[in-house]
Design a protein around this motif. Sequence first.
Motif, PDB file in Angstrom:
ATOM      1  N   ARG A   1      39.245 -18.040 -26.183  1.00 28.05           N
ATOM      2  CA  ARG A   1      40.267 -18.250 -27.210  1.00 28.05           C
ATOM      3  C   ARG A   1      41.023 -16.971 -27.514  1.00 28.05           C
ATOM      4  NH1 ARG A   1      36.193 -21.867 -28.934  1.00 28.05           N
ATOM      5  NH2 ARG A   1      35.147 -20.275 -30.185  1.00 28.05           N
ATOM      6  N   GLU A   2      40.307 -15.832 -27.502  1.00 24.17           N
ATOM      7  CA  GLU A   2      40.985 -14.547 -27.698  1.00 24.17           C
ATOM      8  C   GLU A   2      41.943 -14.263 -26.547  1.00 24.17           C
ATOM      9  OE1 GLU A   2      37.876 -11.744 -28.141  1.00 24.17           O
ATOM     10  OE2 GLU A   2      37.503 -12.225 -30.264  1.00 24.17           O
TER      11      GLU A   2
ATOM     12  N   GLY B   1      41.151 -27.089 -33.070  1.00 24.66           N
ATOM     13  CA  GLY B   1      39.988 -27.750 -33.647  1.00 24.66           C
ATOM     14  C   GLY B   1      40.186 -28.148 -35.091  1.00 24.66           C
ATOM     15  N   ASP B   2      39.072 -28.618 -35.721  1.00 25.53           N
ATOM     16  CA  ASP B   2      39.073 -29.096 -37.110  1.00 25.53           C
ATOM     17  C   ASP B   2      38.664 -27.945 -38.025  1.00 25.53           C
ATOM     18  OD1 ASP B   2      38.982 -30.431 -39.436  1.00 25.53           O
ATOM     19  OD2 ASP B   2      37.436 -31.878 -38.845  1.00 25.53           O
ATOM     20  N   PRO B   3      39.471 -27.641 -39.085  1.00 21.75           N
ATOM     21  CA  PRO B   3      39.146 -26.513 -39.963  1.00 21.75           C
ATOM     22  C   PRO B   3      37.968 -26.765 -40.902  1.00 21.75           C
ATOM     23  CG  PRO B   3      41.059 -27.691 -40.793  1.00 21.75           C
ATOM     24  CD  PRO B   3      40.714 -28.315 -39.475  1.00 21.75           C
ATOM     25  N   ALA B   4      37.425 -27.952 -40.934  1.00 18.74           N
ATOM     26  CA  ALA B   4      36.359 -28.262 -41.909  1.00 18.74           C
ATOM     27  C   ALA B   4      35.049 -27.569 -41.541  1.00 18.74           C
ATOM     28  CB  ALA B   4      36.154 -29.772 -41.980  1.00 18.74           C
ATOM     29  N   GLU B   5      34.358 -27.035 -42.562  1.00 16.60           N
ATOM     30  CA  GLU B   5      32.997 -26.486 -42.463  1.00 16.60           C
ATOM     31  C   GLU B   5      32.866 -25.478 -41.312  1.00 16.60           C
ATOM     32  OE1 GLU B   5      30.192 -29.619 -42.164  1.00 16.60           O
ATOM     33  OE2 GLU B   5      30.731 -30.520 -44.103  1.00 16.60           O
ATOM     34  N   LYS B   6      33.635 -24.388 -41.473  1.00 13.67           N
ATOM     35  CA  LYS B   6      33.551 -23.295 -40.506  1.00 13.67           C
ATOM     36  C   LYS B   6      33.291 -21.998 -41.252  1.00 13.67           C
ATOM     37  CE  LYS B   6      36.342 -25.176 -36.727  1.00 13.67           C
ATOM     38  NZ  LYS B   6      37.446 -24.911 -35.804  1.00 13.67           N
ATOM     39  N   THR B   7      32.739 -21.050 -40.512  1.00 14.84           N
ATOM     40  CA  THR B   7      32.479 -19.733 -41.103  1.00 14.84           C
ATOM     41  C   THR B   7      33.806 -18.987 -41.269  1.00 14.84           C
ATOM     42  OG1 THR B   7      32.207 -18.698 -38.949  1.00 14.84           O
ATOM     43  CG2 THR B   7      30.246 -19.685 -39.942  1.00 14.84           C
ATOM     44  N   ALA B   8      33.701 -17.862 -41.999  1.00 13.09           N
ATOM     45  CA  ALA B   8      34.904 -17.057 -42.229  1.00 13.09           C
ATOM     46  C   ALA B   8      35.479 -16.554 -40.920  1.00 13.09           C
ATOM     47  CB  ALA B   8      34.570 -15.889 -43.163  1.00 13.09           C
TER      48      ALA B   8
ATOM     49  N   ILE C   1      51.435 -24.202 -25.407  1.00 11.51           N
ATOM     50  CA  ILE C   1      51.392 -25.041 -26.607  1.00 11.51           C
ATOM     51  C   ILE C   1      50.276 -26.075 -26.479  1.00 11.51           C
ATOM     52  CG2 ILE C   1      52.638 -26.848 -27.865  1.00 11.51           C
ATOM     53  CD1 ILE C   1      55.187 -25.254 -27.493  1.00 11.51           C
ATOM     54  N   GLY C   2      50.167 -26.695 -25.299  1.00 17.20           N
ATOM     55  CA  GLY C   2      49.091 -27.660 -25.091  1.00 17.20           C
ATOM     56  C   GLY C   2      47.719 -27.019 -25.169  1.00 17.20           C
ATOM     57  N   ALA C   3      47.567 -25.814 -24.592  1.00 12.43           N
ATOM     58  CA  ALA C   3      46.267 -25.144 -24.605  1.00 12.43           C
ATOM     59  C   ALA C   3      45.865 -24.736 -26.012  1.00 12.43           C
ATOM     60  CB  ALA C   3      46.315 -23.926 -23.683  1.00 12.43           C
ATOM     61  N   VAL C   4      46.810 -24.235 -26.798  1.00 12.93           N
ATOM     62  CA  VAL C   4      46.496 -23.811 -28.170  1.00 12.93           C
ATOM     63  C   VAL C   4      46.099 -25.013 -29.015  1.00 12.93           C
ATOM     64  CG1 VAL C   4      47.457 -22.812 -30.267  1.00 12.93           C
ATOM     65  CG2 VAL C   4      47.930 -21.757 -28.061  1.00 12.93           C
ATOM     66  N   ARG C   5      46.796 -26.127 -28.865  1.00 14.24           N
ATOM     67  CA  ARG C   5      46.461 -27.316 -29.653  1.00 14.24           C
ATOM     68  C   ARG C   5      45.053 -27.811 -29.337  1.00 14.24           C
ATOM     69  NH1 ARG C   5      52.242 -30.591 -29.294  1.00 14.24           N
ATOM     70  NH2 ARG C   5      53.198 -29.587 -31.130  1.00 14.24           N
ATOM     71  N   VAL C   6      44.646 -27.701 -28.088  1.00 14.23           N
ATOM     72  CA  VAL C   6      43.292 -28.127 -27.707  1.00 14.23           C
ATOM     73  C   VAL C   6      42.255 -27.250 -28.378  1.00 14.23           C
ATOM     74  CG1 VAL C   6      41.683 -28.275 -25.771  1.00 14.23           C
ATOM     75  CG2 VAL C   6      44.006 -29.173 -25.546  1.00 14.23           C
TER      76      VAL C   6
ATOM     77  N   LYS D   1      39.185 -17.337 -39.446  1.00 12.09           N
ATOM     78  CA  LYS D   1      40.136 -16.288 -39.060  1.00 12.09           C
ATOM     79  C   LYS D   1      40.618 -16.499 -37.625  1.00 12.09           C
ATOM     80  CE  LYS D   1      38.283 -12.703 -42.140  1.00 12.09           C
ATOM     81  NZ  LYS D   1      37.568 -11.389 -42.211  1.00 12.09           N
ATOM     82  N   GLU D   2      39.684 -16.903 -36.774  1.00 13.64           N
ATOM     83  CA  GLU D   2      40.059 -17.166 -35.385  1.00 13.64           C
ATOM     84  C   GLU D   2      41.011 -18.354 -35.305  1.00 13.64           C
ATOM     85  OE1 GLU D   2      37.828 -18.880 -31.446  1.00 13.64           O
ATOM     86  OE2 GLU D   2      36.723 -17.434 -32.668  1.00 13.64           O
ATOM     87  N   GLN D   3      40.713 -19.383 -36.119  1.00 11.53           N
ATOM     88  CA  GLN D   3      41.582 -20.540 -36.125  1.00 11.53           C
ATOM     89  C   GLN D   3      42.966 -20.193 -36.691  1.00 11.53           C
ATOM     90  OE1 GLN D   3      40.437 -23.834 -38.694  1.00 11.53           O
ATOM     91  NE2 GLN D   3      40.887 -25.267 -37.042  1.00 11.53           N
TER      92      GLN D   3
END
Length: 500
Positions: free
Chosen positions: A427-428, A212-219, A204-209, A223-225
């Motif tokens: 992340r994967e 990240g911030d969803p603003a201004e990201k590619t598609a 849970i701690g690792a996933v929260r790190v 999807k990864e987020q």
Amino acid sequence: MFFFNRFDSKVLCWAVLFSAMTASCAVQTEPTTLGERSARAAVDKAALLGGQEEIVKPVSLYEAIARAVKYNSDQKVALMEQAVAYGVADSAGMDMLPQLAAGGGFSARSNRLAVSAKSAADGSQTLENSYIEDKTVRGANLQIVYNVLDFGISYVSAKQASDRRYVSEEIRRKSIQQIVHEVRTVFWKAAAAQRVSQDLAVLIGAVRVNVGDPAEKTADQLKEQKKLLNALQSLSEMRNDILTAKAQLAALMNLPPSTDFSLDIPVDMDKPHIVKDLGQIDLEQFALVNRPELRINDYEARIAAAEAKKEILRLFPGIEFSAGVNYNSNSYLKNKNWADAGIGVTWNLMNLFSRPQAIKVAKSKEELERMRRLAMTMAVMSQVNIAYLQLRQNAEAFEIADSLDKVNDGLWQKSFEDKNQTGKQRRETLIVAVERLVAHLKRDFAYADYKGAESALFVALGVDPLPRFPAKAGIFAIAETLQDNLSRNAPRGFKDVSYD
């Protein structure tokens, strides 16, 4: 003046009496105070949670069951109800004894009792005024009375009380079966939760790190987020299941909510023994012989039949034998001590009109118990077959979950083959780790469901997980008996066990 004085006195007496009666009707109690309720809560908590053996090591499955059987408040209620039924049965036999009554008293008069007699022919006095009793008299008597009809009715009532005692035993059996089933079901889920609790907190701690911030990201980044957030959601749901399972187990064991304890996880979790076929065992016949509900119906039918006998007995007259000894201190009696004996017959003739209807109602209740037993028989047969099918279905579901867990474990190990991973690859790998943990918990929960289905089959069959044991028996002595009995009977040994 004398008349008015007497009148005033009477009015005053009636007024005092009326005031006393009015005051008695106006009596009312006070509501309980905060202090009284607080004191009651403290006493109840001490009675509920006190006197329990401390947890000195990780709790095993059988220790958890033993604690629930001995300390669970519902079990204490069932045990007390059984004790009360035993007491009622013992006291019912005393009603068959004859009545033995002792009496005594003292009486005093303002003057002596005297009598005289007159002739019936001419009215002349034939006996001068004569004393026949002292001013003060003391008397005593001891009488024994035996009513044959009352004895017959009391005898039938005593047999009914004995049957109700057996009913209380079956209720106690059912209560133990149910609490054992609940503990077995919850224990395996709590064990599954304990196995992943540390890894769950780390992930849970690792996933929260990494979210990240969803603003201004590619598609692709979104999807990864999304995958990471879905993984975090799955982990949060798992944590809720973990906390719930352990809290439920603590409540069943009658432990305070704040008690910290760990479980002794059996090797069955990693090396499970799955049974999908019980062979040629006649499960329906076993259940019809051993289910507490059907045994209760047997006793209730006997009680109803006995009630019909009592109504028939009430049709007959009562024959009463009596004998006694007496004493009276009156000095005018020639015999101050004497014995007497007698026999009498009493018969309420109205019973000839009212009892036939009562007998008819009693017979109807007897037939009603028979119909209830038939309905319960069908329900038991259905429950056994459903429980057996559920056991097989859960066994297959566990095999699928176990295979999926192994696949996810292999994927997780493969993800570490590349030592120089990019941020995206890490992340994967984190998502694969989450999927592996979720699959592992689902596999353990599937095994808990299988064990719960096995326990439900035990309940449907009426298997006794615990024979009679002394109320003062220790936790570990009860746990040892449980382990021997459950491991001997589950799941193929039903046909070798007798519960009478």
